[in-house]
Motif scaffolding. Structure first.
Motif, PDB file in Angstrom:
ATOM      1  N   GLN A 121      53.757  41.563  28.509  1.00 26.07           N
ATOM      2  CA  GLN A 121      52.720  40.569  28.232  1.00 26.07           C
ATOM      3  C   GLN A 121      51.806  40.411  29.436  1.00 26.07           C
ATOM      4  O   GLN A 121      52.212  40.627  30.588  1.00 26.07           O
ATOM      5  CB  GLN A 121      53.345  39.201  27.907  1.00 26.07           C
ATOM      6  CG  GLN A 121      54.009  39.124  26.555  1.00 26.07           C
ATOM      7  CD  GLN A 121      54.427  37.700  26.227  1.00 26.07           C
ATOM      8  OE1 GLN A 121      55.543  37.295  26.512  1.00 26.07           O
ATOM      9  NE2 GLN A 121      53.523  36.946  25.625  1.00 26.07           N
ATOM     10  N   GLU A 243      39.876  37.256  27.217  1.00 24.95           N
ATOM     11  CA  GLU A 243      41.285  37.199  26.788  1.00 24.95           C
ATOM     12  C   GLU A 243      41.519  35.981  25.918  1.00 24.95           C
ATOM     13  O   GLU A 243      40.960  34.904  26.160  1.00 24.95           O
ATOM     14  CB  GLU A 243      42.201  37.130  28.015  1.00 24.95           C
ATOM     15  CG  GLU A 243      43.685  37.004  27.703  1.00 24.95           C
ATOM     16  CD  GLU A 243      44.315  35.741  28.302  1.00 24.95           C
ATOM     17  OE1 GLU A 243      45.345  35.277  27.762  1.00 24.95           O
ATOM     18  OE2 GLU A 243      43.782  35.223  29.302  1.00 24.95           O
ATOM     19  N   SER A 247      45.823  38.497  24.886  1.00 22.53           N
ATOM     20  CA  SER A 247      45.247  39.762  24.451  1.00 22.53           C
ATOM     21  C   SER A 247      43.834  39.903  24.997  1.00 22.53           C
ATOM     22  O   SER A 247      43.030  38.973  24.910  1.00 22.53           O
ATOM     23  CB  SER A 247      45.197  39.862  22.923  1.00 22.53           C
ATOM     24  OG  SER A 247      46.484  39.990  22.374  1.00 22.53           O
ATOM     25  N   HIS A 248      43.525  41.097  25.557  1.00 22.28           N
ATOM     26  CA  HIS A 248      42.154  41.375  25.973  1.00 22.28           C
ATOM     27  C   HIS A 248      41.256  41.437  24.743  1.00 22.28           C
ATOM     28  O   HIS A 248      41.629  42.006  23.707  1.00 22.28           O
ATOM     29  CB  HIS A 248      42.072  42.708  26.717  1.00 22.28           C
ATOM     30  CG  HIS A 248      42.740  42.690  28.062  1.00 22.28           C
ATOM     31  ND1 HIS A 248      42.483  41.719  29.009  1.00 22.28           N
ATOM     32  CD2 HIS A 248      43.627  43.537  28.634  1.00 22.28           C
ATOM     33  CE1 HIS A 248      43.189  41.963  30.094  1.00 22.28           C
ATOM     34  NE2 HIS A 248      43.910  43.051  29.893  1.00 22.28           N
ATOM     35  N   THR A 249      40.075  40.884  24.873  1.00 18.58           N
ATOM     36  CA  THR A 249      39.130  40.840  23.760  1.00 18.58           C
ATOM     37  C   THR A 249      37.882  41.655  24.090  1.00 18.58           C
ATOM     38  O   THR A 249      37.628  42.000  25.242  1.00 18.58           O
ATOM     39  CB  THR A 249      38.688  39.395  23.471  1.00 18.58           C
ATOM     40  OG1 THR A 249      37.977  38.888  24.617  1.00 18.58           O
ATOM     41  CG2 THR A 249      39.884  38.511  23.172  1.00 18.58           C
ATOM     42  N   TRP A 329      39.716  42.212  19.033  1.00 16.32           N
ATOM     43  CA  TRP A 329      40.672  42.761  19.998  1.00 16.32           C
ATOM     44  C   TRP A 329      40.038  43.958  20.698  1.00 16.32           C
ATOM     45  O   TRP A 329      39.358  44.787  20.060  1.00 16.32           O
ATOM     46  CB  TRP A 329      41.923  43.205  19.244  1.00 16.32           C
ATOM     47  CG  TRP A 329      43.186  43.270  20.054  1.00 16.32           C
ATOM     48  CD1 TRP A 329      43.429  42.746  21.278  1.00 16.32           C
ATOM     49  CD2 TRP A 329      44.403  43.911  19.646  1.00 16.32           C
ATOM     50  NE1 TRP A 329      44.710  43.001  21.672  1.00 16.32           N
ATOM     51  CE2 TRP A 329      45.334  43.718  20.698  1.00 16.32           C
ATOM     52  CE3 TRP A 329      44.800  44.614  18.522  1.00 16.32           C
ATOM     53  CZ2 TRP A 329      46.635  44.217  20.644  1.00 16.32           C
ATOM     54  CZ3 TRP A 329      46.093  45.106  18.459  1.00 16.32           C
ATOM     55  CH2 TRP A 329      47.003  44.903  19.505  1.00 16.32           C
ATOM     56  N   ARG A 337      51.475  45.597  26.134  1.00 11.00           N
ATOM     57  CA  ARG A 337      51.503  45.202  24.726  1.00 11.00           C
ATOM     58  C   ARG A 337      52.921  45.413  24.204  1.00 11.00           C
ATOM     59  O   ARG A 337      53.620  46.320  24.650  1.00 11.00           O
ATOM     60  CB  ARG A 337      50.538  46.035  23.886  1.00 11.00           C
ATOM     61  CG  ARG A 337      49.082  45.811  24.260  1.00 11.00           C
ATOM     62  CD  ARG A 337      48.167  46.605  23.359  1.00 11.00           C
ATOM     63  NE  ARG A 337      46.778  46.429  23.769  1.00 11.00           N
ATOM     64  CZ  ARG A 337      45.750  47.017  23.184  1.00 11.00           C
ATOM     65  NH1 ARG A 337      45.964  47.835  22.179  1.00 11.00           N
ATOM     66  NH2 ARG A 337      44.532  46.809  23.610  1.00 11.00           N
ATOM     67  N   SER A 448      53.657  37.425  18.861  1.00 10.84           N
ATOM     68  CA  SER A 448      52.223  37.383  18.600  1.00 10.84           C
ATOM     69  C   SER A 448      52.020  37.893  17.181  1.00 10.84           C
ATOM     70  O   SER A 448      52.824  38.676  16.673  1.00 10.84           O
ATOM     71  CB  SER A 448      51.449  38.252  19.588  1.00 10.84           C
ATOM     72  OG  SER A 448      51.413  37.649  20.864  1.00 10.84           O
ATOM     73  N   VAL A 473      42.473  39.826  16.792  1.00 10.02           N
ATOM     74  CA  VAL A 473      43.069  39.588  18.102  1.00 10.02           C
ATOM     75  C   VAL A 473      44.523  39.166  17.946  1.00 10.02           C
ATOM     76  O   VAL A 473      44.826  38.166  17.280  1.00 10.02           O
ATOM     77  CB  VAL A 473      42.296  38.502  18.878  1.00 10.02           C
ATOM     78  CG1 VAL A 473      42.949  38.248  20.239  1.00 10.02           C
ATOM     79  CG2 VAL A 473      40.836  38.916  19.065  1.00 10.02           C
ATOM     80  N   SER A 474      45.429  39.927  18.542  1.00  9.54           N
ATOM     81  CA  SER A 474      46.846  39.569  18.522  1.00  9.54           C
ATOM     82  C   SER A 474      47.043  38.305  19.355  1.00  9.54           C
ATOM     83  O   SER A 474      46.676  38.256  20.529  1.00  9.54           O
ATOM     84  CB  SER A 474      47.668  40.721  19.106  1.00  9.54           C
ATOM     85  OG  SER A 474      49.030  40.374  19.208  1.00  9.54           O
ATOM     86  N   ARG A 475      47.623  37.262  18.764  1.00 11.97           N
ATOM     87  CA  ARG A 475      47.737  35.970  19.440  1.00 11.97           C
ATOM     88  C   ARG A 475      48.908  35.181  18.880  1.00 11.97           C
ATOM     89  O   ARG A 475      49.586  35.632  17.954  1.00 11.97           O
ATOM     90  CB  ARG A 475      46.432  35.189  19.309  1.00 11.97           C
ATOM     91  CG  ARG A 475      45.988  34.937  17.875  1.00 11.97           C
ATOM     92  CD  ARG A 475      44.575  34.400  17.799  1.00 11.97           C
ATOM     93  NE  ARG A 475      44.414  33.211  18.607  1.00 11.97           N
ATOM     94  CZ  ARG A 475      43.265  32.528  18.707  1.00 11.97           C
ATOM     95  NH1 ARG A 475      42.193  32.930  18.042  1.00 11.97           N
ATOM     96  NH2 ARG A 475      43.186  31.449  19.452  1.00 11.97           N
TER      97      ARG A 475
END
Length: 551
Positions: A121, A243, A247-249, A329, A337, A448, A473-475
């Motif tokens: 993470q 972010e 997760s980086h956006t 994402w 990840r 996530s 976006v994975s969150r």
């Protein structure tokens, strides 16, 4: 010794170090925290709060992906206490989750040592008290998880990083709020908004943040409040989003961001304006009376005060929905990840189960309760995970009191531990339906997920045609707008007992939550860790013998 000999020795040393480093554990970071009451004056009157090491908010955990985090917590309150780690997935390790459903609380005068890893993470998170209404008294603080040095980050290192914890604040003792909710009432409008524990700054007040002209800074913004969605903005500056919830956006630029309860965002801010003071602003959304807090940002070397005109906030929830639709994402960023880069094409995985969860508000025995699919959760005296581990779950709770479909309108609400099961490593779609008038927010511990769609009304299978099946976006926390639905997807590959809850804290306290039991059929250490030797025991498991360990 010749230069060739020297280079050979150097190479041998490097290979020796590399060999033993490959098998070594990840670095350890140790913290000792004392939890106690303290007093602050955010609105000019004394307010009792929960402090950690005499700090409010508490100290930052500044770590790197996969670090071992060891936190020894001493409880000097007059009540039991637990800390949970919002957004830290605790892979195979719900024993460290710090929820009433997984851990016995730390009694007054005693301590407990947490040991967890932000495994694979990165990002911005926070910790908070998870028992009752203690979160209303503080006890929270920021967590920064940086990428390892060998993993490139999709932006240049900022000149500095700032934690910005924004929250609504009731200015009432958490014990008084507990009595109010137990009497059948609900939380109304908060007294105001706080930024890092302080109320609005005025012209001439000391700055909270310093910038140097021409440099770029990272602001890690988390809504740690009880109820209100908050809009975040900085006077005269734009926000480059990098972010969300770990997760980086894609790096879109915004004038302001809606941060719903439980959510965290990272933005880059360039100090490209005239040297002076500027206001950082957090204000409530979706309520009739807007409440605002400010903090001062000062350009180094400047003595020019900020202008009093604050940047306006957006108004409708439709604006907020459209902003959510713009989040994407960053699929090309190298980052920690849970699944390897490029291998997790969630839109191409067959859904094995769809769970629709609808919230409801009702009176039970004349008192207000909130529910999911007709069951209003209550915590038993033995944590659910421990009851399951020691094999006494049948006397403590029953699985699957609810079905995968909401009950008919008007069905009586049941107050009981709300625990559902999910088959290990299955890909599941969860529909969160909000038939009510206010914005809601949900968080899932241990995971996530991919929020693939949102829309008005009740969800139908036809709505899948509108899903984002490529770069959602994975969150870990997502909002559900009034009289609307939100769809999320995830693989239940993290064995343990995990809390799915409303982040609207009176709703959570009065039952709008459940636990998901994800059991590995192999009972293997590959899938889940054993109960820690230092685990606290309470209730009927206090003297029970340990079950056979996983191997």
């Amino acid at each position: 010794m010749s230069s060739m000999d020297k280079s050979g020795v150097t190479l041998a040393v490097l290979l020796f170090i590399a060999f033993f480093s490959a098998g070594a554990e990840d670095p350890y970071l140790y913290f000792t925290w004392t939890v106690s009451y303290g007093t602050i004056f955010p609105f000019g009157v004394p307010q009792q709060v929960i402090m950690i090491n005499n700090q409010f908010p508490g100290p930052v955990i500044n770590c790197t992906s996969n670090n071992n985090i060891v936190v020894n917590v001493f409880n000097q309150l007059d009540e039991p206490f637990l800390l949970s780690w919002n957004g830290i997935q605790q892979r195979k390790n719900s024993w460290q989750d710090g929820m009433p459903g997984t851990n016995c609380p730390i009694p007054p005068g005693q301590n407990f040592t947490y040991h967890w890893q932000p495994k694979d993470q990165i990002g911005s998170f926070y910790y908070y008290p998870s028992i009752g209404m203690q979160k209303a008294a503080g006890g929270y603080g920021p967590i920064r998880v940086h990428s390892r040095l060998l993993i490139p980050v999709p932006f240049d290192p900022p000149a500095d990083e700032f934690d910005v914890l924004i929250s609504d604040w009731y200015g009432i003792s958490h014990k008084t709020l507990t009595r109010l909710l137990d009497s059948g009432r609900h939380l109304t409008r908060a007294r105001g908004v706080l930024i890092n524990g302080g109320a609005s700054a005025k012209l001439g007040d000391a700055p909270m943040f310093f910038l140097e002209a021409g440099k770029v800074y990272r602001f890690r913004v988390c809504n740690v409040g009880l109820k209100a969605s908050l809009n975040f903005r900085i006077q005269g500056h734009t926000l480059k989003l990098v972010e969300i919830d770990g997760s980086h956006t894609m790096q879109n630029v915004y004038d302001s961001l809606d941060v719903h309860a439980g959510q965290c965002y990272s933005v880059l801010v360039t100090a490209d304006q005239s040297p002076r003071d500027y206001f950082l602003v957090a204000s409530t959304r979706f309520q009739k009376t807007v409440q605002t807090a400010t903090a001062i940002i000062r350009y180094s070397g400047s003595s020019v005060p900020a202008t009093p005109d604050l940047p306006p906030a957006p108004t409708t929830w439709a604006w907020s929905l459209n902003q959510w639709r713009s989040f994407r994402w960053n699929l090309t960023a190298s980052a920690a990840r849970p699944n390897p880069q490029g291998s997790y094409h969630y839109g191409q995985i067959n859904i094995t189960r769809t769970i629709k969860l609808a919230s409801s508000t009702s009176a039970v025995d004349g008192k207000l309760r909130f529910a999911l699919n007709g069951v209003s959760h209550t915590d038993p005296t033995v944590p659910l995970k421990l009851a399951e581990y020691f094999g006494i779950n049948g006397t403590v709770f029953k699985y699957n009191l609810i079905t995968d479909e909401p009950p008919a309108t008007g069905t009586a609400v049941t107050i009981a531990p709300n625990v559902i099961t999910a088959e290990f490593r299955t890909f599941i779609e969860i529909i969160l339906e909000n038939p009510e008038k206010s914005v809601q927010s949900y968080h899932l511990n241990g995971y996530s997920f991919f929020p693939t769609g949102m829309g008005p009304g009740c969800w139908t299978p036809e709505n899948r045609k509108t899903y984002n099946l490529l770069d959602a976006v994975s969150r870990h926390t997502i909002q559900v707008y009034p009289r609307s639905w939100t769809a999320i997807m995830l693989t239940f590959d993290n064995a343990g007992m995990w809390n799915l809850r409303s982040e609207i804290w009176d709703r959570r306290y009065l039952g709008q939550q459940l636990y998901i039991s994800v059991l590995s059929p192999e009972r293997s250490l590959r899938d889940e860790y054993n109960l820690p030797e230092n685990a606290l025991r309470c209730g009927t498991i206090t003297d029970l013998p340990l079950p056979p360990p996983y191997s």
